[in-house]
Design an enzyme around this catalytic site. Sequence first.
Site, PDB file in Angstrom:
ATOM      1  N   HIS A  87       0.841  -1.213   0.000  1.00  0.00           N
ATOM      2  CA  HIS A  87       0.000   0.000   0.000  1.00  0.00           C
ATOM      3  C   HIS A  87       0.875   1.262   0.000  1.00  0.00           C
ATOM      4  O   HIS A  87       0.726   2.141  -0.851  1.00  0.00           O
ATOM      5  CB  HIS A  87      -0.903  -0.044   1.241  1.00  0.00           C
ATOM      6  CG  HIS A  87      -1.822   1.128   1.394  1.00  0.00           C
ATOM      7  ND1 HIS A  87      -3.137   1.087   0.998  1.00  0.00           N
ATOM      8  CD2 HIS A  87      -1.630   2.357   1.914  1.00  0.00           C
ATOM      9  CE1 HIS A  87      -3.711   2.258   1.253  1.00  0.00           C
ATOM     10  NE2 HIS A  87      -2.813   3.050   1.817  1.00  0.00           N
ATOM     11  N   GLU A  88       1.804   1.331   0.937  1.00  0.00           N
ATOM     12  CA  GLU A  88       2.662   2.521   1.031  1.00  0.00           C
ATOM     13  C   GLU A  88       3.544   2.669  -0.203  1.00  0.00           C
ATOM     14  O   GLU A  88       3.901   3.778  -0.598  1.00  0.00           O
ATOM     15  CB  GLU A  88       3.516   2.475   2.301  1.00  0.00           C
ATOM     16  CG  GLU A  88       2.739   2.451   3.617  1.00  0.00           C
ATOM     17  CD  GLU A  88       1.742   3.596   3.790  1.00  0.00           C
ATOM     18  OE1 GLU A  88       1.957   4.670   3.206  1.00  0.00           O
ATOM     19  OE2 GLU A  88       0.730   3.402   4.484  1.00  0.00           O
ATOM     20  N   HIS A 109       1.802   4.831  -2.647  1.00  0.00           N
ATOM     21  CA  HIS A 109       2.003   6.251  -2.314  1.00  0.00           C
ATOM     22  C   HIS A 109       3.414   6.696  -2.699  1.00  0.00           C
ATOM     23  O   HIS A 109       3.621   7.761  -3.274  1.00  0.00           O
ATOM     24  CB  HIS A 109       1.835   6.466  -0.795  1.00  0.00           C
ATOM     25  CG  HIS A 109       0.414   6.428  -0.314  1.00  0.00           C
ATOM     26  ND1 HIS A 109      -0.577   7.210  -0.848  1.00  0.00           N
ATOM     27  CD2 HIS A 109      -0.174   5.718   0.693  1.00  0.00           C
ATOM     28  CE1 HIS A 109      -1.718   6.985  -0.195  1.00  0.00           C
ATOM     29  NE2 HIS A 109      -1.502   6.082   0.739  1.00  0.00           N
ATOM     30  N   GLU A 158      -4.648   8.201  -2.634  1.00  0.00           N
ATOM     31  CA  GLU A 158      -5.167   6.885  -2.212  1.00  0.00           C
ATOM     32  C   GLU A 158      -5.403   5.986  -3.420  1.00  0.00           C
ATOM     33  O   GLU A 158      -5.283   4.766  -3.325  1.00  0.00           O
ATOM     34  CB  GLU A 158      -6.471   7.051  -1.417  1.00  0.00           C
ATOM     35  CG  GLU A 158      -6.318   7.729  -0.052  1.00  0.00           C
ATOM     36  CD  GLU A 158      -5.518   6.920   0.954  1.00  0.00           C
ATOM     37  OE1 GLU A 158      -5.438   5.676   0.829  1.00  0.00           O
ATOM     38  OE2 GLU A 158      -4.943   7.532   1.887  1.00  0.00           O
TER      39      GLU A 158
END
Lengths: 503, 503
Positions: free
Chosen positions: A268-269, A272, A298
């Site tokens: 997930h990170e 980003h 997001e």
Amino acid sequence: MNPAYDELRAVWTRLYRFGHLQALADWDRAAMMPAHSHTARASAMAEMDGLMHGLRTDPQLSGLLARADAEPLDPFQRANLREIRRDWRASNALPAALIEARSLAGARCEHAWRTQRPANDWAGFLGNFREVLRLGRETAQRLSDATGLAPYDALMDQFEPGMTGVEVDRVFGDLQQWLPGLVQRVRAHQSRDDALRGGPPAEPVGPFPAAAQRTLNRDVMSLLGFDFEAGRLDESAHPFSGGVPEDTRLTTRYSEASLMQGLMGTVHETGHGRYEQNLPRDWLGQPVANPRSMAIHESQSLSFEMQLGRSREFAGVLAPKLAAHFGAQAGFEPDALYRSMTRVSPGLIRVDADELTYPAHVMLRYRIERALIEGSAEADEIPALWDESMQSLLGLDTRGNFRDGCLQDVHWSDGSFGYFPCYTLGAMYAAQWFATIRRHMLPGSELDVHIARADFAPVFDWLREHIWSQASRWSTAELAQRASGEALNPAHFRRHLEARYLG
Amino acid sequence: MNPAYDELRAVWTRLYRFGHLQALADWDRAAMMPAHSHTARASAMAEMDGLMHGLRTDPQLSGLLARADAEPLDPFQRANLREIRRDWRASNALPAALIEARSLAGARCEHAWRTQRPANDWAGFLGNFREVLRLGRETAQRLSDATGLAPYDALMDQFEPGMTGVEVDRVFGDLQQWLPGLVQRVRAHQSRDDALRGGPPAEPVGPFPAAAQRTLNRDVMSLLGFDFEAGRLDESAHPFSGGVPEDTRLTTRYSEASLMQGLMGTVHETGHGRYEQNLPRDWLGQPVANPRSMAIHESQSLSFEMQLGRSREFAGVLAPKLAAHFGAQAGFEPDALYRSMTRVSPGLIRVDADELTYPAHVMLRYRIERALIEGSAEADEIPALWDESMQSLLGLDTRGNFRDGCLQDVHWSDGSFGYFPCYTLGAMYAAQWFATIRRHMLPGSELDVHIARADFAPVFDWLREHIWSQASRWSTAELAQRASGEALNPAHFRRHLEARYLG
């Protein structure tokens, strides 16, 4: 040739450089700083906040902005000026006394919340929260006055410029029509599937030593294109993506009992982080180079975690890596891994929610915080509103359980109203990007074939061209139109969920 | 009551807080930052340098300093004002054009030096170095004009306020009388000792895994009182002590082949670190709380590394720890460890020198750099001067070997003239502190008994009371007088060396 614009440019270049030091100090505080250094760090960062606020509220800027508006700027410069003005307005719309009062009330409420939540102490929380809400309403009104937007829209505008309550109502209204039914159908489908296969999927069994997890997580980040020459992965209590585009600092956390939570957090990170690392180098230092919005941010983390990361094909890529790092076991077999990564199970806690039920948590919060800001609900009504929504959206009873209900999030305690919608808007945008990729670039099952081969280059190329490299060049609506040929369309999210969970 | 003083105080509090962010960014650059982030970091730090330089050169400060001088300050405030003025003078004595020219010439020379040194390219180095020296002389003259000190003294004053060439000549003149003879006697003594024992001491044999070294080094730091709640140990190419007093960041480096180099480096940095961590908390933020000088700083690292760390008793403390981390071996026996940690062997390289021959390297550099600054030597005479001193001080021939001769240090390449004496002055101060402890606090062998028990509390208490807590309250001369009852006296260093190496 454009002296006012050039002067503004120079101010924002300075702000960018000071922001670099501030971002580093912030990352360090979460990932590196020893406990007793807190006070000195807080003083240093407050001094820098004050300096940067002073630069942004310099009375000369108002005249410079007006003069720059009249200069013969090219379209790119005009986009940068639009973003400079947004940043300027955010700092100048609120009087210093309000900023300070919010900071104090938020800090008090958040600090007390840390013990009130485990103690299930709603009444205690309410005592502090009323003031936070009062100041939140005042903030919304002031931002509304400065922007001409409705009060709740003006709060959202800080995170998601251009988004309105009307638009959120449209997409969340759509979602609400089909999501509860879809959750029920998927749960029935997964039960039948379990019965057919003789039980639920095998879960990976630990312990998983932290050192091996560190190596694995970095491996997977490299596979996903993270540039370790311009960033790091470290550890912190709450995973985040920080640092600066030229030096992106991600964090995750490792539990020796549970492997997948830390790993999917890292995936997930990484989404980003790759957005940050691939913002256009030539523009860096100016606001036009900023990530477009929090929902678009997001959409990147969820492109990585949900669209790629929890796909059947990615489970097939991960499986041999897990076995290589921790030894073969049933829980690491591709099919078991995929079934376990896509298990749907309505629960009380947002941050533990699966892909399918997560939007229900967001819709509930959006409804309540909008009513709070608009004055159609008061703070003491929150528990009743919460119970009602949890019942209607997920069929769960939360009465009396404040700890796992309305006290679970940090957002309201520190006054961050207007952020929640970004999570689900981001999930929708991610689905829309991947629908576009499947439609125009890799039709049929071509995308799946690439993912199965761990060849993510076509996906990254598309994201780079349409999202990362565009930064804040366009409004969010125009970015979506240019990237996917249409405005935000929740139908893609629905099709994605149906294909993954009923397919 | 003291409005001008209070205004100055406020300016230096701001500088302290900005300095915190700058120190953090500097540490991070060496210990954490990935390679490709260099440019963005350099821009951010240069912006901050510019801001801080602007604060220090604000034209109003000159009047404030004059007015504060006339205010009824108490002695403590007056000491702080003296240090504020020193800091102000350092920033205001040099015109911006000179600072920039030095920075450019130093960066060019230093950058080229990195390849010229391995290529043994003295002629190439000389091409860049002439300009560095010219600017160094101009700097010395300008600082001399601002301070009334002689030019070389004015350079030293940046690192070691109050120290003069006359004083350095006095103590180094003394040293030169007995050091070469002592080195010869010790080498003969160690040869006889080896012969008696059947050979030189067993050396610890690796490999020593880095992970185990990390644990060992942190153990030893804890034993030496380092506060990990207000500091860290990390790794960097060149070990250093950085960060801020409230958050002291030490680094070391580990070679899997050699255990003791990294460990003794850590012990050394721990001395610097404990000084920083124990500067008086109530004064922090004002220049009076700064470490007194670089020689006093070195006296702390050398108190830890030399006075404590290379003692026979400390070897006895280390020995079981080494065996516990890496398994028992002959090289870890207390006697072998001590003999190996105190082995004297004249060599070409300063940073690899043992305790006894190190001062010869410093005296040589002091002679040459002082002559260069005073104009009694030119850059092209350096190799001849170097050869002559190495021959007379250590009996070594360095002719034609520039790489391991006059090209070995970074200091001159970037224009840092006047620092070298601090190393040996620090070693002398350290010996003087320990002589005082032995004389007044723990007579006879009492100190050794404490060290053997790993009970360092009396030493730390003495250092805290007499050095750490005094920060920049007094001039260095008065600090020494108050701590030890006398001015700098090299006789203590001589007695320490004779006791350790001939005892």
